[in-house]
Design an enzyme around this catalytic site. Structure first.
Site, PDB file in Angstrom:
ATOM      1  CG  MET A 176       4.548   7.454  -1.076  1.00 35.26           C
ATOM      2  SD  MET A 176       4.078   9.168  -0.796  1.00 35.26           S
ATOM      3  CE  MET A 176       2.435   8.964  -0.102  1.00 35.26           C
ATOM      4  CE  LYS A 217      -4.123  -1.840   2.195  1.00 34.28           C
ATOM      5  NZ  LYS A 217      -3.684  -3.173   2.644  1.00 34.28           N
ATOM      6  N   GLY A 218       0.653   2.122  -0.984  1.00 38.34           N
ATOM      7  CA  GLY A 218       1.276   3.437  -0.903  1.00 38.34           C
ATOM      8  C   GLY A 218       0.406   4.232   0.046  1.00 38.34           C
ATOM      9  CB  CYS A 219       0.559   4.845   3.699  1.00 39.20           C
ATOM     10  SG  CYS A 219       1.026   3.206   4.201  1.00 39.20           S
ATOM     11  CB  ILE A 220      -2.554   8.579   0.743  1.00 39.93           C
ATOM     12  CG1 ILE A 220      -4.001   8.183   0.968  1.00 39.93           C
ATOM     13  CG2 ILE A 220      -1.998   7.903  -0.463  1.00 39.93           C
ATOM     14  CD1 ILE A 220      -4.923   8.883   0.038  1.00 39.93           C
TER      15      ILE A 220
END
Lengths: 100, 410
Positions: free
Chosen positions: B157, A97-100
């Protein structure tokens, strides 16, 4: 046995169920990405599988580097283009997951 | 006397001290907040400093002014959290015991994680805008800029406020247009993501805006090194990009205290239950805001929504009742898009940002995932809301902890 031909994949091409993974499937995923698996790749795959079993999410490159002990630069040589994504896919884990 | 200890007097820690001072009987409970300095920075305002919209005085106030009466504020650096002893040690040798602990130590940029970033180009041709010093220095650099290639870059990220680099690009486009030199500036956004943003609908919408404004997005860019002398940004796998001015969002990590205490992961984020906000370190430790390892945005709005859940659950934990798994990852961000407009996005763990209308009492609906001037005024008005309502733990007219589907178009 699960092969790439009959494996259940999600929309992004990742194995839907990590338990369906086999070493043979890893070879098939790797071939698709034009990667020939070496012992060093298997160290990464073993770490990813172990870490996923413990944490429930695919490890980030930072985690593979810091906890798994594979230098970042080497990760990019082993898995050219996208080490986090490729290592997860070959290890039969969901997309990180590309955490946002 | 029982003791509640809060580490960090930023957005989350300050807000929780106010909320809980109202709820916990002062005869029974002491509340102490620890932070290393007395400068509270309004972080959403840092974006506007390089463009001269805000000045230093607009974004900085004493932390002590926002810590309510009846709460003790200690200004010292934290050495270590010792969960087994229910104790926190400070660098001056003080040991603070606690019955319950809230970790609100936030996130920080760590430019030294990237080779060469803090070398000869740092604060000369390479700047961050996540610190007040960086944003102020960048104001001067933009003012002096005569044209060339401006590269915006996210190193890895997660980062705090993942829309901030996009906003910077949009505002830079506006700024150089106003100065009559937009044709002399090439704006490039190099990101490790596979598009402008992570969530598909918002990524498509924001990516479209980037195109319209002639801002080039370079996806899958994994920054490995910065050469400030030659002005080259390169990836781990050897791709290179020249720049005249580099505006970077360096690696974001949790506090060093988390690392020293050995209670975090590889990014120094504290393992936290994503629905109850209880830490996985100990039952009497809760975590809020950027310090958590939750798969949600690191943003003030998230801290605000978490605050309601944390207040309830901390009170439940004190009374020995079951915690409520109420937090749904709700985030709500105004995205500045330049020329006096902004986009509003509202989402949670399960629902990506959708177009539609956001119901706002008294002022009327705001457009979701669509540019409007009203959204821009909403963003600017938020500064007042932040200092006067949010930090004091008051209700604010930005909906509730749980995201609502009202007005959203699927």
């Amino acid at each position: 046995m699960t092969t790439l031909a009959n494996a259940q994949l999600d929309a992004d091409g990742f194995l839907t169920n990590a338990e369906d993974w086999t070493p043979e499937l890893a070879e098939e995923f790797a071939r698709e990405a034009e990667i020939e698996l070496t012992d060093r790749h298997w160290e990464v795959i073993d770490f990813c599988r172990r870490d996923f079993a413990e944490k429930g999410t695919a490890p980030t490159v930072r985690r593979i580097t810091k906890v798994g002990g594979i230098p970042t630069k080497e990760m990019y040589q082993l898995f050219p283009g996208g080490p986090g994504i490729l290592a997860a896919r070959i290890s039969g884990l969901p997309k990180p997951k590309g955490c946002i | 006397m029982k003791k509640l200890l809060i580490l960090g007097a930023g957005t989350a820690g300050t807000m929780m001290s106010a909320k809980l001072r109202r709820k916990l009987d002062p005869e029974e409970w002491s509340i102490t907040v620890v932070d290393q300095d007395n400068e509270h920075i309004y972080q959403p305002g840092l974006l506007f400093i390089p463009f001269g919209t805000y000045r230093r005085r607009d974004v900085i106030k004493p932390r002590s002014r926002y810590i309510p009466a009846g709460v003790q504020l200690i200004q010292t650096e934290i050495e270590r959290i010792a969960p087994d002893e229910n104790q926190v040690r400070l660098t001056d040798g003080t040991a603070l015991d606690y019955d319950f602990l809230i970790i609100a130590t936030g996130s920080q940029i760590v430019p030294t994680e990237t080779e060469g970033m803090t070398g000869p180009g740092w604060f000369k041709n390479t700047f961050d805008f996540y610190t007040l010093d960086g944003a102020m220095a960048l104001y001067d650099a933009l003012d002096r800029f005569k044209g060339g290639r401006l590269v915006l870059n996210t190193v890895e990220m997660p980062i705090k406020c993942p829309v901030a680099p996009l906003e910077f690009a949009f505002l830079a486009d506006w700024y150089f247009t106003e100065r009559g030199m937009r044709d002399k500036v090439e704006i490039v956004y190099a990101t490790p993501l596979d598009g402008a943003f992570t969530k598909p609908k918002a990524s498509a919408m924001l990516g479209g805006l980037m195109d319209e404004k002639d801002i080039q997005v370079v996806p899958n860019w994994n920054t490995g090194e910065v050469d400030g002398e030659k002005r080259v940004l390169s990836t781990w796998d050897g791709q290179e990009m020249n720049y005249d001015l580099l505006v970077t969002v360096p690696t974001n990590m949790g506090s060093d205290v988390v690392e020293r205490s050995e209670i975090g992961d590889e990014g120094n984020w504290v393992a936290t239950d994503k629905h109850t906000l209880q830490s996985k370190v100990a039952e009497n430790i809760f975590v809020i805001g950027d310090a958590t390892d939750l798969p949600s945005s690191k943003a003030g709005s998230v801290a605000h929504f978490e605050g309601e859940v944390l207040e309830e659950n901390l009170l439940r934990a004190i009374e020995g009742r079951d915690l409520l798994p109420e937090f749904d990852g709700h985030a709500n961000c105004f995205v500045e898009t330049g020329f006096g407009k902004a986009v509003l996005i509202d989402f949670n763990y399960d629902t990506e940002p959708l177009p539609g209308r956001f119901p706002l009492p008294a002022l009327g609906p705001l457009t979701l995932l669509e540019e409007s001037e009203m959204n821009h005024w909403g963003k600017l008005a938020f500064k007042w809301v932040y200092w006067n309502l949010l930090l004091k733990g008051e209700e604010i007219p930005l909906a509730e902890a749980r995201m609502s589907m009202a007005g959203k178009w699927r």
